[in-house]
Design a protein around this motif. Structure first.
Motif, PDB file in Angstrom:
ATOM      1  N   LEU A  77      -4.165  47.124   3.099  1.00 37.92           N
ATOM      2  CA  LEU A  77      -3.439  46.436   2.126  1.00 37.92           C
ATOM      3  C   LEU A  77      -2.201  45.362   3.010  1.00 37.92           C
ATOM      4  O   LEU A  77      -1.800  45.567   3.343  1.00 37.92           O
ATOM      5  N   ASP A  78      -2.154  44.066   1.537  1.00 36.37           N
ATOM      6  CA  ASP A  78      -1.771  42.666   2.114  1.00 36.37           C
ATOM      7  C   ASP A  78      -0.206  43.681   2.472  1.00 36.37           C
ATOM      8  O   ASP A  78       0.802  43.454   2.652  1.00 36.37           O
ATOM      9  N   ASP A  88       6.311  40.662  12.121  1.00 38.81           N
ATOM     10  CA  ASP A  88       7.724  40.584  12.854  1.00 38.81           C
ATOM     11  C   ASP A  88       8.209  38.973  11.905  1.00 38.81           C
ATOM     12  O   ASP A  88       9.538  39.453  12.185  1.00 38.81           O
ATOM     13  N   ASP A  89       7.951  38.534  11.353  1.00 37.69           N
ATOM     14  CA  ASP A  89       8.519  37.584  10.587  1.00 37.69           C
ATOM     15  C   ASP A  89       8.744  37.527   9.616  1.00 37.69           C
ATOM     16  O   ASP A  89       8.789  38.572   8.802  1.00 37.69           O
ATOM     17  N   PRO A  90      10.030  37.577  10.023  1.00 42.50           N
ATOM     18  CA  PRO A  90      11.415  37.852   8.930  1.00 42.50           C
ATOM     19  C   PRO A  90      10.745  37.610   7.753  1.00 42.50           C
ATOM     20  O   PRO A  90      11.233  37.599   6.278  1.00 42.50           O
ATOM     21  N   ASP A  91      10.235  36.115   7.314  1.00 46.11           N
ATOM     22  CA  ASP A  91       9.980  35.656   6.104  1.00 46.11           C
ATOM     23  C   ASP A  91       8.471  36.309   5.455  1.00 46.11           C
ATOM     24  O   ASP A  91       8.508  35.978   3.872  1.00 46.11           O
ATOM     25  N   ASP A  92       8.040  37.085   6.665  1.00 49.44           N
ATOM     26  CA  ASP A  92       6.734  37.656   5.139  1.00 49.44           C
ATOM     27  C   ASP A  92       7.609  39.437   4.863  1.00 49.44           C
ATOM     28  O   ASP A  92       8.012  39.576   5.748  1.00 49.44           O
ATOM     29  N   PRO A  93       6.558  39.358   3.375  1.00 50.58           N
ATOM     30  CA  PRO A  93       7.277  40.723   3.043  1.00 50.58           C
ATOM     31  C   PRO A  93       7.670  42.411   3.544  1.00 50.58           C
ATOM     32  O   PRO A  93       7.600  43.608   3.480  1.00 50.58           O
ATOM     33  N   ARG A  94       6.073  42.129   4.466  1.00 50.10           N
ATOM     34  CA  ARG A  94       5.233  43.368   5.361  1.00 50.10           C
ATOM     35  C   ARG A  94       6.568  43.666   6.356  1.00 50.10           C
ATOM     36  O   ARG A  94       6.189  44.611   6.766  1.00 50.10           O
TER      37      ARG A  94
END
Length: 261
Positions: A203-204, A4-10
């Motif tokens: 996978l990250d 859910d973190d918008p700064d995380d590309p995932r």
């Protein structure tokens, strides 16, 4: 792996389950060969963004792209083709230059039981031996890919099968029909996280589901035309391209959500 973190590309990866459109047709050159293709994937605008925003499959190693591990050979022909390509590399074009087949390959296993040979890694938990660093004077990225471009040929002629086929997954199976005739069915689909097996979920980051990678100027069936031709043959690819173009003109029912985002 959705976060859910918008700064995380995932967080910009879409889920794995969504409606897809499929097409099935007989190979114009072989009545016993049937092609099934995922139009949702082939009409998407996915493109490789290695070195242009790729986040990599291992955390903290974006520069590796998807080259963080060695590439397993699919068969003897694959191995032979790569051997010939490696002979064209020099210390000036290959940062981790090694002489001798056994020095740039390693024995490993895919299923935990049967031995299989793959390209070596630089060291334990290091990327593929053919991956040049970005600041290498001879050029960063895959040494085999770069050599193919220097030689004026498509990279699929030099790279291991698994490397040039990604992120298209081709499965082939003989199918017995109700009238007892048999056909070879080639299925072309997205090589998503599940394509890697259970480990794919670890996978990250993975590009096929990410909106970051759905920025291509052309739909995949065009940008990956050479690879698709190698996978199903020129006559079948020509028919596939015709059907893809027709579907685009008519309008898709189930576009890829990462392309639409």
């Amino acid at each position: 792996m959705l976060v859910d973190d918008p700064d995380d590309p995932r967080s910009r990866e879409v889920g794995l389950d969504f409606p897809r459109e499929w097409i099935e047709f007989v190979d114009p050159a072989d009545a016993k060969h049937v092609v099934r293709a995922d139009l949702t994937w082939l009409l998407s605008r996915w493109t490789c963004i290695f070195g242009r925003g790729c986040h990599g499959i291992v955390a903290g190693r974006a520069a590796d792209g998807c080259c963080s591990h060695g590439a397993f050979f699919t068969d003897g022909d694959d191995e032979k083709r790569v051997r010939a390509a490696v002979k064209r590399l020099t210390p000036e074009t290959w940062q981790h230059f090694r002489r001798g087949f056994k020095n740039w390959t390693e024995n490993d296993t895919i299923d935990g039981k049967n031995p299989a040979r793959r390209t070596a890694t630089r060291a334990a938990d290091a990327p593929c031996v053919f991956l040049n660093d970005a600041d290498f004077p001879g050029g960063g990225g895959c040494a085999l890919h770069a050599q193919a471009l220097r030689d004026g040929v498509h990279p699929l002629e030099y790279k291991p099968d698994v490397c040039w086929q990604l992120p298209i997954r081709r499965d082939q199976d003989w199918h017995k029909r109700p009238d007892n005739t048999k056909v070879l069915i080639s299925t072309l689909a997205e090589f998503d996280r599940r394509g890697w097996g259970a480990g794919g979920h670890d996978l990250d980051w993975w590009c096929t589901s990410s909106t970051d990678a759905h920025v291509g100027a052309e739909p995949m069936y065009i940008s990956y035309g050479p690879e698709l031709t190698a996978l199903i043959g020129a006559p079948a690819y020509a028919k596939l391209a015709e059907l893809c173009a027709a579907r685009l003109r008519q309008g898709q029912v189930a576009p890829h959500p990462a392309t639409e985002a």
